[in-house]
Design a protein around this motif. Sequence first.
Motif, PDB file in Angstrom:
ATOM      1  N   TRP A  28       5.894  11.980  -2.890  1.00  0.00           N
ATOM      2  CA  TRP A  28       7.016  11.980  -3.829  1.00  0.00           C
ATOM      3  C   TRP A  28       6.584  11.560  -5.220  1.00  0.00           C
ATOM      4  O   TRP A  28       7.070  12.084  -6.228  1.00  0.00           O
ATOM      5  N   ILE A  29       5.660  10.587  -5.286  1.00  0.00           N
ATOM      6  CA  ILE A  29       5.182  10.131  -6.600  1.00  0.00           C
ATOM      7  C   ILE A  29       4.546  11.284  -7.370  1.00  0.00           C
ATOM      8  O   ILE A  29       4.696  11.394  -8.588  1.00  0.00           O
ATOM      9  N   GLY A  53       2.822   4.482   7.128  1.00  0.00           N
ATOM     10  CA  GLY A  53       1.719   5.043   6.364  1.00  0.00           C
ATOM     11  C   GLY A  53       1.261   6.392   6.861  1.00  0.00           C
ATOM     12  O   GLY A  53       0.398   7.012   6.261  1.00  0.00           O
ATOM     13  N   MET A  64       0.847  -1.204   0.000  1.00  0.00           N
ATOM     14  CA  MET A  64       0.000   0.000   0.000  1.00  0.00           C
ATOM     15  C   MET A  64       0.879   1.250   0.000  1.00  0.00           C
ATOM     16  O   MET A  64       1.860   1.334   0.725  1.00  0.00           O
ATOM     17  N   THR A  65       0.516   2.190  -0.840  1.00  0.00           N
ATOM     18  CA  THR A  65       1.293   3.429  -0.926  1.00  0.00           C
ATOM     19  C   THR A  65       1.000   4.325   0.264  1.00  0.00           C
ATOM     20  O   THR A  65      -0.156   4.617   0.561  1.00  0.00           O
ATOM     21  N   THR A  66       2.046   4.709   0.951  1.00  0.00           N
ATOM     22  CA  THR A  66       1.873   5.603   2.096  1.00  0.00           C
ATOM     23  C   THR A  66       1.709   7.039   1.607  1.00  0.00           C
ATOM     24  O   THR A  66       2.089   7.363   0.472  1.00  0.00           O
ATOM     25  N   PRO A  67       1.160   7.913   2.441  1.00  0.00           N
ATOM     26  CA  PRO A  67       1.062   9.327   2.035  1.00  0.00           C
ATOM     27  C   PRO A  67       2.412   9.944   1.693  1.00  0.00           C
ATOM     28  O   PRO A  67       2.505  10.754   0.766  1.00  0.00           O
ATOM     29  N   GLU A 103       5.007   8.369   0.436  1.00  0.00           N
ATOM     30  CA  GLU A 103       5.379   7.885  -0.898  1.00  0.00           C
ATOM     31  C   GLU A 103       4.538   8.562  -1.972  1.00  0.00           C
ATOM     32  O   GLU A 103       5.042   8.919  -3.038  1.00  0.00           O
ATOM     33  N   LEU A 104       3.250   8.744  -1.682  1.00  0.00           N
ATOM     34  CA  LEU A 104       2.376   9.414  -2.641  1.00  0.00           C
ATOM     35  C   LEU A 104       2.844  10.842  -2.903  1.00  0.00           C
ATOM     36  O   LEU A 104       2.792  11.325  -4.037  1.00  0.00           O
TER      37      LEU A 104
END
Length: 355
Positions: A9-10, A129, A1-4, A6-7
Motif C-alpha cells: 500500500w505504501i 508480515g 517492521m513494515t509487512t509486505p 503494508e509495503l
Amino acid sequence: MTTPAELGWILAVPAAAAGTAVLALALLERLARAGLVRPNYRGRPVVTGLGVALVAGPLAALAVAAAVTAWAAPPGSRPGPDLPASVSLPALSAGVPAAGGLPTSPGPASPERPGGAAAGSSPPAAAPGELGPDPAGPLALLLASGPSLLGLVAATALVGLVDDLLDEPVRGWRGHLGAGKALTGGRLKLLILPLLAWTLLPPTPDLPGRGLAAALVAASANGMNLLDRRPGRALKTFFAAWLALAAALPAAALVLLPVAVAALVLLPLDLGERAMLGDAGSNALGAALGWALAALAPAGTQAGMLVGLAALHLAGEFHSLSRLIDALPPLRWADRLGTQSLSSPTPQGSSWPKE
C-alpha cells in the motif's frame, strides 16, 4: 517492521499518483493536437477528455500490488493469495475468504459469517508480515477487485472519449432519443454502459441481483456525467461520495483509493480550467463509484442509490442542475470552492446556460 502488505500500500498509492500525473501531462498536448478542445461553460477553450488519465491510477496501483505480492511470496510457491479469475459480490461484501482465496460462489450463510461461506471453509489466517491466504486483507482486496474495476474504468473512459470526440450539440435523453436514426453518443452509451457493467462486474449468485448492480453502475456513470458542467464539480462529487463510503463502507473506499488518488491529481487541472475530464473522466468516475456500491453494499442500499440516481436523471432532464445548485447556498459554496472567477458572462448561443 513494515509487512509486505503494508509495503504494497505504501508503494501503490504514490504509484497511482505518479502514473496519473505522467499520463495526464503526456495527454494534454496530444489531446489538443487531436482537436479535443471545447469551449467550457464560459466560452473559454479548454482541452477535454483528460479523464482518460484516470485509468493510470488503478493500473499503477494494481501493478505495484502484484509486484510486491510476487516478491513477498516464498520461493517455489504461488505468488501471494491464490485469487480466482473473478470475485463474487457477496464474498467481497462480507470479506469472507475461502480456501485459497476469495470464493467464486459463496457458501450458505452462517451465524458467524452471515451472507458468506461457512466459517469452517475459511483458510487459515496469514502469519504477521506474510502475504498468505488472507483475502480479507487490504492488499488482497485490492488484488481481488483491481482487474474488474480497472477494466470497467478503462472501458467506460473509452466510451466517454468516443462521446467527447463526437461533440454533438444534442443534450438530454429526449434529445438523444429524438435524434432520428442517427447513432448519437447518448444512444451509444445507453447501449454500451449497461452491457459493460453486466460483463465486468464480479459474479453474483442471481440474475436480479446482477441486473440491479449493472443498472446501478450504468446510472452512476451517466449521473456523474450530468454533473460535469462546471470546473471540479464531478471531481468534488466523487470525493464527497468517497468520503461517505469511507465512513459507512470502508472496504468500498479502500478499493476506490487508487481512483481517488488519480482524481486528486487531475483536480488542479480541472479547477484551473487547463483541462476538462470530459465524458471520458466523468463516466469513469461514476462507473467506479457504482462498481464499489454494487460489489460491497447490500442490495437495499443499491436499490436506494438507484432510485436517487433516477431522480437525478429526471431533474437533469427537465431542469438546469447548475441553477438548482446555485439556488442552494451550501451547494453553491462547495461548487465554487477552488474555481476561478465566475463573473465572466456565458457567451450567447452556448448550450451551457441550459445545464
